[in-house]
Design a protein around this motif. Structure first.
Motif, PDB file in Angstrom:
ATOM      1  N   THR A   1       5.706  16.062 -12.650  1.00 34.35           N
ATOM      2  CA  THR A   1       5.333  14.875 -11.817  1.00 34.35           C
ATOM      3  C   THR A   1       6.213  13.445 -12.316  1.00 34.35           C
ATOM      4  N   ASP A   2       6.888  12.728 -11.337  1.00 31.55           N
ATOM      5  CA  ASP A   2       7.686  11.501 -11.872  1.00 31.55           C
ATOM      6  C   ASP A   2       6.294  10.539 -11.982  1.00 31.55           C
ATOM      7  N   GLN A   3       6.854   9.437 -12.703  1.00 31.34           N
ATOM      8  CA  GLN A   3       5.754   8.390 -12.847  1.00 31.34           C
ATOM      9  C   GLN A   3       6.010   7.358 -11.819  1.00 31.34           C
ATOM     10  N   ASN A   4       7.124   6.601 -11.437  1.00 32.83           N
ATOM     11  CA  ASN A   4       7.173   5.595 -10.547  1.00 32.83           C
ATOM     12  C   ASN A   4       7.537   6.117  -9.368  1.00 32.83           C
ATOM     13  N   MET A   5       6.400   5.955  -8.625  1.00 35.93           N
ATOM     14  CA  MET A   5       6.570   6.580  -7.077  1.00 35.93           C
ATOM     15  C   MET A   5       5.450   5.538  -6.120  1.00 35.93           C
ATOM     16  N   PRO A   6       5.964   5.344  -5.000  1.00 34.43           N
ATOM     17  CA  PRO A   6       4.832   4.605  -3.962  1.00 34.43           C
ATOM     18  C   PRO A   6       3.664   5.290  -4.057  1.00 34.43           C
ATOM     19  N   GLY A   7       2.599   4.386  -3.821  1.00 35.56           N
ATOM     20  CA  GLY A   7       1.305   4.878  -3.529  1.00 35.56           C
ATOM     21  C   GLY A   7       0.685   5.197  -4.804  1.00 35.56           C
ATOM     22  N   MET A   8       0.402   6.494  -5.108  1.00 35.59           N
ATOM     23  CA  MET A   8      -0.075   6.736  -6.297  1.00 35.59           C
ATOM     24  C   MET A   8       0.849   7.278  -7.339  1.00 35.59           C
ATOM     25  N   ASP A   9       0.940   6.561  -8.624  1.00 38.71           N
ATOM     26  CA  ASP A   9       2.056   7.038  -9.627  1.00 38.71           C
ATOM     27  C   ASP A   9       1.492   8.137 -10.255  1.00 38.71           C
ATOM     28  N   GLY A  10       2.294   8.714 -11.341  1.00 42.96           N
ATOM     29  CA  GLY A  10       2.207   9.742 -12.000  1.00 42.96           C
ATOM     30  C   GLY A  10       1.115   9.849 -12.925  1.00 42.96           C
ATOM     31  N   LEU A  11       0.984   8.655 -13.660  1.00 42.57           N
ATOM     32  CA  LEU A  11      -0.403   8.671 -14.481  1.00 42.57           C
ATOM     33  C   LEU A  11      -1.632   8.834 -13.881  1.00 42.57           C
ATOM     34  N   THR A  12      -1.875   7.972 -12.683  1.00 43.93           N
ATOM     35  CA  THR A  12      -2.818   8.084 -11.720  1.00 43.93           C
ATOM     36  C   THR A  12      -3.023   9.481 -11.331  1.00 43.93           C
ATOM     37  N   LEU A  13      -2.071  10.056 -10.867  1.00 42.67           N
ATOM     38  CA  LEU A  13      -2.046  11.581 -10.552  1.00 42.67           C
ATOM     39  C   LEU A  13      -2.706  12.649 -11.630  1.00 42.67           C
ATOM     40  N   ILE A  14      -2.087  12.450 -12.760  1.00 46.73           N
ATOM     41  CA  ILE A  14      -2.415  13.231 -13.847  1.00 46.73           C
ATOM     42  C   ILE A  14      -4.097  12.861 -14.351  1.00 46.73           C
TER      43      ILE A  14
END
Length: 121
Positions: free
Chosen positions: A52-65
């Motif tokens: 996963t990337d970190q900087n994305m619109p909506g849910m970022d990578g850290l939140t996803l992890i």
């Protein structure tokens, strides 16, 4: 049967590059354009690896992890952060969230494949 990997990035060209590298490493790749779409895919099917990337619109990578690590099927799954973020603070946040490893963009495809093989065998 090939292992399955999920690549999550808001940049189409980066998703395609990562998917190509994943295929070279023996994975079937599924692509998602942001963290929420990635989470939805991860709930529909189980993956052997997530990138996963970190900087994305909506849910970022850290939140996803963090969210994935809260699901029983992803507590031990290798999750790589592939991002332009290279700072020690961000890497520490990644480790705290549950990232298995950190790869800085742009990445060397062969080194990326070698890392994937190392963490998934």
């Amino acid at each position: 049967m090939a292992k399955k990997a999920l690549t999550v990035d808001d940049t189409t060209s980066m998703r395609k590059m990562v998917a190509f590298a994943l295929k070279q490493a023996g994975f079937d790749a599924v692509e998602a354009p942001d963290g929420q779409a990635g989470l939805n895919e991860a709930k529909k099917q189980t993956f052997d690896l997530i990138v996963t990337d970190q900087n994305m619109p909506g849910m970022d990578g850290l939140t996803l992890i963090k969210t994935l690590r809260g699901l029983p099927q992803y507590q031990r799954t290798p999750i790589l952060m592939l991002t332009t973020e290279a700072g020690d603070t961000m890497k520490a946040q990644g480790r705290a969230a549950g990232a298995t490893g950190w790869v800085v963009k742009p990445f060397d495809p062969q080194r990326f494949i070698d890392l994937i093989k190392k963490i998934t065998t």
